[in-house]
Design an enzyme around this catalytic site. Structure first.
Site, PDB file in Angstrom:
ATOM      1  N   GLU A   1       0.821  -1.221   0.000  1.00 24.81           N
ATOM      2  CA  GLU A   1       0.000   0.000   0.000  1.00 24.81           C
ATOM      3  C   GLU A   1       0.849   1.262   0.000  1.00 24.81           C
ATOM      4  O   GLU A   1       0.435   2.304  -0.500  1.00 24.81           O
ATOM      5  CB  GLU A   1      -0.967   0.011   1.180  1.00 24.81           C
ATOM      6  CG  GLU A   1      -2.109  -0.995   1.076  1.00 24.81           C
ATOM      7  CD  GLU A   1      -1.741  -2.372   1.594  1.00 24.81           C
ATOM      8  OE1 GLU A   1      -0.568  -2.612   1.941  1.00 24.81           O
ATOM      9  OE2 GLU A   1      -2.659  -3.242   1.648  1.00 24.81           O
TER      10      GLU A   1
ATOM     11  N   MET B   1      23.790   9.341   2.660  1.00 22.24           N
ATOM     12  CA  MET B   1      23.618  10.636   3.305  1.00 22.24           C
ATOM     13  C   MET B   1      23.888  10.543   4.810  1.00 22.24           C
ATOM     14  O   MET B   1      24.480  11.455   5.405  1.00 22.24           O
ATOM     15  CB  MET B   1      22.202  11.176   3.040  1.00 22.24           C
ATOM     16  CG  MET B   1      21.968  12.572   3.573  1.00 22.24           C
ATOM     17  SD  MET B   1      23.161  13.752   2.911  1.00 22.24           S
ATOM     18  CE  MET B   1      22.242  14.450   1.548  1.00 22.24           C
TER      19      MET B   1
ATOM     20  N   LYS C   1     -17.775  -0.992   5.943  1.00 20.70           N
ATOM     21  CA  LYS C   1     -18.112  -2.042   4.971  1.00 20.70           C
ATOM     22  C   LYS C   1     -19.615  -2.105   4.709  1.00 20.70           C
ATOM     23  O   LYS C   1     -20.049  -2.269   3.552  1.00 20.70           O
ATOM     24  CB  LYS C   1     -17.604  -3.397   5.486  1.00 20.70           C
ATOM     25  CG  LYS C   1     -17.795  -4.526   4.488  1.00 20.70           C
ATOM     26  CD  LYS C   1     -17.074  -5.800   4.906  1.00 20.70           C
ATOM     27  CE  LYS C   1     -17.208  -6.860   3.822  1.00 20.70           C
ATOM     28  NZ  LYS C   1     -16.491  -8.089   4.158  1.00 20.70           N
TER      29      LYS C   1
ATOM     30  N   PHE D   1     -11.569  -7.408  14.065  1.00 15.60           N
ATOM     31  CA  PHE D   1     -10.471  -7.864  13.213  1.00 15.60           C
ATOM     32  C   PHE D   1     -10.153  -6.796  12.160  1.00 15.60           C
ATOM     33  O   PHE D   1     -11.043  -6.293  11.484  1.00 15.60           O
ATOM     34  CB  PHE D   1     -10.850  -9.188  12.527  1.00 15.60           C
ATOM     35  CG  PHE D   1      -9.781  -9.676  11.598  1.00 15.60           C
ATOM     36  CD1 PHE D   1      -8.530 -10.057  12.074  1.00 15.60           C
ATOM     37  CD2 PHE D   1     -10.011  -9.724  10.227  1.00 15.60           C
ATOM     38  CE1 PHE D   1      -7.528 -10.474  11.211  1.00 15.60           C
ATOM     39  CE2 PHE D   1      -9.015 -10.157   9.362  1.00 15.60           C
ATOM     40  CZ  PHE D   1      -7.769 -10.533   9.851  1.00 15.60           C
ATOM     41  N   GLN D   2      -8.892  -6.456  12.042  1.00 15.22           N
ATOM     42  CA  GLN D   2      -8.399  -5.442  11.100  1.00 15.22           C
ATOM     43  C   GLN D   2      -9.055  -4.084  11.304  1.00 15.22           C
ATOM     44  O   GLN D   2      -9.299  -3.340  10.348  1.00 15.22           O
ATOM     45  CB  GLN D   2      -8.541  -5.916   9.650  1.00 15.22           C
ATOM     46  CG  GLN D   2      -7.626  -7.119   9.373  1.00 15.22           C
ATOM     47  CD  GLN D   2      -7.445  -7.407   7.913  1.00 15.22           C
ATOM     48  OE1 GLN D   2      -8.354  -7.226   7.113  1.00 15.22           O
ATOM     49  NE2 GLN D   2      -6.261  -7.906   7.558  1.00 15.22           N
TER      50      GLN D   2
HETATM   51  C1  LIG Z   1      11.984   5.905   5.635  1.00 17.04           C
HETATM   52  C2  LIG Z   1      13.272   6.552   6.011  1.00 17.04           C
HETATM   53  N1  LIG Z   1      14.105   5.960   6.879  1.00 17.04           N
HETATM   54  C3  LIG Z   1      15.277   6.554   7.215  1.00 17.04           C
HETATM   55  C4  LIG Z   1      15.630   7.758   6.686  1.00 17.04           C
HETATM   56  C5  LIG Z   1      16.940   8.428   7.075  1.00 17.04           C
HETATM   57  N2  LIG Z   1      17.806   8.553   5.901  1.00 17.04           N
HETATM   58  C6  LIG Z   1      17.904   9.656   5.169  1.00 17.04           C
HETATM   59  S1  LIG Z   1      18.907   9.514   3.839  1.00 17.04           S
HETATM   60  C7  LIG Z   1      19.263   7.923   4.245  1.00 17.04           C
HETATM   61  C8  LIG Z   1      20.209   7.109   3.394  1.00 17.04           C
HETATM   62  C9  LIG Z   1      19.679   6.816   2.059  1.00 17.04           C
HETATM   63  O1  LIG Z   1      20.504   5.850   1.478  1.00 17.04           O
HETATM   64  P1  LIG Z   1      20.446   5.528  -0.061  1.00 17.04           P
HETATM   65  O2  LIG Z   1      19.066   5.263  -0.491  1.00 17.04           O
HETATM   66  O3  LIG Z   1      21.424   4.468  -0.364  1.00 17.04           O
HETATM   67  O4  LIG Z   1      20.860   6.918  -0.719  1.00 17.04           O
HETATM   68  P2  LIG Z   1      22.263   7.709  -0.717  1.00 17.04           P
HETATM   69  O5  LIG Z   1      22.215   8.711   0.384  1.00 17.04           O
HETATM   70  O6  LIG Z   1      23.363   6.693  -0.525  1.00 17.04           O
HETATM   71  O7  LIG Z   1      22.310   8.364  -2.055  1.00 17.04           O
HETATM   72  C10 LIG Z   1      18.591   7.539   5.418  1.00 17.04           C
HETATM   73  C11 LIG Z   1      18.722   6.220   6.075  1.00 17.04           C
HETATM   74  C12 LIG Z   1      14.707   8.351   5.799  1.00 17.04           C
HETATM   75  N3  LIG Z   1      14.918   9.547   5.238  1.00 17.04           N
HETATM   76  N4  LIG Z   1      13.563   7.728   5.458  1.00 17.04           N
END
Ligand SMILES: Cc1ncc(C[n+]2csc(CCOP(=O)(O)OP(=O)(O)O)c2C)c(N)n1
Length: 590
Positions: free
Chosen positions: A53, A481, A165, A115-116
């Site tokens: 979803e 990042m 529902k 449920f749900q």
């Molecule tokens: C759902 C979610 N979980 C954690 C984060 C924290 N976060 C921000 S950037 C990042 C790393 C992203 O890694 P990647 O997709 O490999 O991209 P890169 O920065 O290496 O280009 C994380 C863990 C987030 N923004 N969103």
């Protein structure tokens, strides 16, 4: 107008048809099942069966961002509905018009921990523009009409319609059009003339103005009006992460993107200006840096359709509440009147200053010290080869920032990303939604290897439904990042950011994964192969393509204003600040 005898479920589908919905992204389940039965027969509404979803929600957002129309997603009660929470929060933060339709347990069971059962209206109260719980079949068409109207008018945003529902199962009558009952809802339209004239006076009197443009300009479909105002005033323009494409990157008045990873010229012009003309933007912390030191000498004109944004973070001297297109049109006329009366602005010395910043601190990157492929090169070549008519959809992280920096956006609605919430996993499903909405457009998702592992299952949906998106995985083997922050602020202690891709073979193997999902998988590991690989991917248009670009893990995003610090402390590389004391008189060559 005759009333049709139908069930609540059929009434829902008829309403979607009348509202012009051509695509619904969703997954069925017990509570929403009655709606799926008439949906099966609809000739006008295409249902796309996603794999999660969350994918349905981001796809609705991608569809809405690419087309300007309301995106629609559908889920069952409980876990189906809660899986929509992230994309709903995402759409709320970025003011995207989507309608989420969820099934709810039968009305007699509501509140019994059936449920749900999940109180999705309660859960999404703070992250929707509005939500409805429908327990009476007769209300379904009116509520749907209201939901669409709320989502797409005023400041757009997500609206949730939760339908019990039994309301879906009950016989009712369907009539269209319906009369909406929204007596208290009056979104702003035309701005106040007095405020606009006051703003125009500030603009012509200013010596150092900046037009600070946000995503609201795109939402108002006002790129042309923005360009006219920019050219009539001659002021420098900066476009936020949500507004990339609202003003052509190639335009000589464009200084680029402000903010944490903005261009030095854009960040510094905003910081040192004497007038901010903010349109459809919200002085987000990623743009202002440390708020108490932000643009200390600037008067502020703040135009927004949402009065709650005005003076929320930075006090506005001239608040203007109105639709960005109307505001820009009327402001242009008011500035023209000032100029006609002999009050022509003179920004020439400010432009010399801005040009100097732009010339001395262009965006760029260093090659990787270990000789590995530079992610910035991949992204800039992708932008150059796919061109300005393609739609680029980013995940969240370093690749997102490089995609915003190194691709030239010339047209509105060609850049789609998760700005406010920063939702990893956004790119693949949002690209799917964008391609459904704009089937003739070339759609490239630019994703990180971390993000890609969150939602790549929607590539199966793309393969089955015939949605040939292209995905560039910028595979640096890490949560880049976060790793960058660890390098800079945690003494290079890489706690849980290494994705450990480099086993004897890559893990996961994105090429095999692509193949397993009915896509073509390609891999590129060296600079010499970048162009040929992109060209190859561009030649495959019958199925989705995934390109695994194996890049170095040490590249960093620059410039950077560290979180919580002042924009005055922008760095162009590690420990390297721009030299703002530099005497412009010393510049001898261009
Ligand atoms: C759902 C979610 N979980 C954690 C984060 C924290 N976060 C921000 S950037 C990042 C790393 C992203 O890694 P990647 O997709 O490999 O991209 P890169 O920065 O290496 O280009 C994380 C863990 C987030 N923004 N969103």
């Amino acid at each position: 107008m005759t009333a049709e005898s139908v069930t609540g479920a059929a009434s829902l589908v008829r309403a979607l048809e009348e509202l012009g919905v051509d695509a619904v992204f969703g997954i069925p389940g017990g509570a929403i099942l009655p709606a799926y039965d008439p949906l099966f027969d609809s000739k006008r509404v295409r249902h796309l069966l996603v794999r999660h979803e969350q994918g349905a929600g981001h796809a609705a957002t991608g569809y809405a961002q690419a087309t300007g129309r309301v995106g629609v997603c559908m889920a069952t009660s409980g876990p189906g509905a809660t899986n929509l929470v992230t994309p709903i929060a995402d759409a709320y933060m970025d003011s995207v018009p989507i309608v989420a339709i969820t099934g709810q347990v039968p009305s007699a069971a509501i509140g019994t921990d059936a449920f749900q059962e999940a109180d999705i209206c309660g859960i999404t109260m703070p992250i929707t523009k509005h939500n409805f719980l429908v327990q009476d079949a007769a209300e379904i068409p009116r509520v749907l009409a209201e939901a669409f109207h709320l989502a797409e008018t005023g400041r757009p945003g997500p609206v949730l319609v939760d339908i019990a529902k039994d309301a879906l199962q009950t016989p009712t009558t369907f009539q269209w059009p319906v009369e909406m009952q929204l007596p208290g809802y009056r979104p702003a339209g035309r701005p106040h003339g007095k405020q606009v004239r006051e703003a125009a006076r500030l603009i012509v009197d200013a010596k150092k103005p900046v037009l600070y443009v946000g995503g609201g300009v795109l939402k108002a479909r006002a790129a042309a009006e923005l360009r006219t105002l920019a050219e009539v005033t001659g002021a420098p323009v900066i476009t936020t992460l949500m507004a990339r494409g609202a003003f052509p990157d190639s335009h000589q008045q464009h200084l680029g993107m402000p903010g944490m990873h903005g261009a030095v010229a854009a960040v510094t012009a905003l910081q040192k200006c004497d007038l901010i003309i903010a349109v459809g933007t919200r002085f987000d912390d990623r743009v202002t840096g440390k708020l108490s030191t932000f643009a200390p000498n600037a008067a502020v004109i703040h135009a927004d359709i949402d009065p709650a944004e005005i003076s929320k973070n930075k006090v506005a001297d001239v608040p203007i509440v109105g639709d960005a297109r109307e505001v820009l049109t009327e402001l242009t006329a008011a500035v023209q009147a000032e100029i006609a009366a002999g009050r022509k602005p003179d920004y020439s010395s400010w432009w010399r200053q801005c040009q100097d910043w732009r010339r001395r601190y262009p965006l760029g990157w260093e090659p990787e010290s270990d000789g590995s492929l530079a992610p910035q090169q991949v992204i800039s070549r992708l932008g150059a080869i796919a061109g300005p008519d393609a739609i680029y959809v980013a995940g969240v992280g370093q690749h997102q920032m490089w995609a915003s920096q190194f691709i030239s956006y010339e047209n509105p609605y060609t850049w789609i990303n998760s700005g406010g919430l920063g939702t990893m996993g956004f790119a693949v499903p949002a690209a799917m939604g964008a391609k459904v909405g704009r089937p003739d457009a070339l759609v490239w998702a630019i994703d990180g290897d971390g993000c890609f592992q969150m939602t790549n299952q929607e590539l199966t949906t793309c393969a089955i439904e015939g949605i040939p998106i292209k995905v560039a995985v910028i595979n640096n083997g890490s949560l880049g990042m976060v790793r960058q922050w660890q390098t800079l602020f945690y003494g290079s202690r890489y706690s849980n950011t290494d994705l450990k891709r480099d086993r004897p073979t890559y893990l996961p193997d994105f090429v095999k994964l692509a193949d397993a999902m009915g896509c073509v998988g390609l891999r590129c590991e060296s600079a010499e192969d970048v162009d040929a690989t992109i060209e190859k991917a561009m030649g495959i248009n019958d199925v989705p393509v995934v390109v695994d670009f194996v890049v170095g893990k040490d590249a960093m995003v620059w410039p950077m204003v560290a979180a919580g610090t002042s924009n005055d402390d922008i760095k162009v590389a590690r420990d390297t600040a721009p030299d703002f004391d530099y005497e412009m008189g010393e510049v001898t060559s261009e």
